[in-house]
Design a protein around this motif. Structure first.
Motif, short mmCIF file in Angstrom:
data_model
loop_
_atom_site.label_atom_id
_atom_site.label_comp_id
_atom_site.label_asym_id
_atom_site.label_seq_id
_atom_site.Cartn_x
_atom_site.Cartn_y
_atom_site.Cartn_z
N LEU A 1 45.40 4.79 37.32
CA LEU A 1 46.78 4.98 37.77
C LEU A 1 47.80 4.52 36.74
O LEU A 1 49.00 4.61 36.98
N ALA A 2 47.32 4.03 35.60
CA ALA A 2 48.19 3.45 34.57
C ALA A 2 49.08 2.38 35.17
O ALA A 2 50.27 2.28 34.88
N SER A 3 48.49 1.55 36.03
CA SER A 3 49.22 0.50 36.72
C SER A 3 49.04 -0.82 35.99
O SER A 3 48.09 -1.56 36.22
N ASP A 4 49.99 -1.11 35.11
CA ASP A 4 49.94 -2.35 34.33
C ASP A 4 49.91 -3.57 35.23
O ASP A 4 49.15 -4.51 35.00
N TRP A 5 50.74 -3.58 36.25
CA TRP A 5 50.84 -4.74 37.13
C TRP A 5 49.60 -4.91 37.99
O TRP A 5 49.20 -6.03 38.30
#
Length: 172
Positions: free
Chosen positions: A122-126
């Motif tokens: 999801l390209a979710s850095d957090w």
């Protein structure tokens, strides 16, 4: 005055658990929700910048697949041994075969790999950052409590197993 039998039995069952702070799937869900919320509020775009969509997909699917494989293998092994895989329920057997011959906590390693893979997909850095917090909470709030419980319940058998098989797959 004595307690009704059903209440006494319920209290005894409550004592026969590790007393984990929360169900691990709930901790994972909180990690996902908090990570996505922070992505929305404070987007960082680090994964998007450093990894192409193709690389993110390949890595993400590999991590999610490996995580699910560990969780499923552990669940099957628990069920075959006739004990509960849920850490908030009593353990009726010490499981040391199957995937548990290699890892003491394959479900937690698998859950962590799943979260890493989902974050990358999801390209979710957090979410990736929150996974570090998830792992710390899992270690101290679930794993360490389970270890104390299993040692108290299974004694020398558990101590021997603990000394022979690494907690998360690496020695130490």
């Amino acid at each position: 005055m004595s307690l009704p039998i059903w209440r006494t039995e319920a209290m005894q069952r409550m004592k026969d658990t590790p007393g984990v702070i929360a169900p691990p799937p709930l901790l994972a869900l909180a990690t996902i929700v908090l990570g996505l919320l922070l992505d929305w509020l404070l987007p960082a775009y680090v994964l998007t910048v450093f990894l192409s969509g193709t690389v993110r997909t390949i890595l993400g699917v590999a991590f999610v697949g490996a995580g699910l494989a560990l969780v499923i293998a552990a669940n099957i092994t628990f069920r075959a041994a006739g004990t509960h895989p849920e850490p908030w329920k009593p353990s009726t057997a010490l499981v040391t075969d199957g995937i548990f011959a290699w890892l003491r906590n394959p479900m937690y390693v698998g859950g962590t790999l799943f979260l890493v893979g989902l974050a990358v997909l999801l390209a979710s850095d957090w979410m990736l950052v929150m996974t570090i917090g998830f792992f710390v909470v899992l270690h101290f709030g679930v794993v360490r409590r389970e270890e104390r419980y299993l040692e108290a319940k299974f004694g020398e058998s558990y101590r021997h197993y603990r000394n022979r098989v690494p907690r998360y797959g690496w020695p130490g």
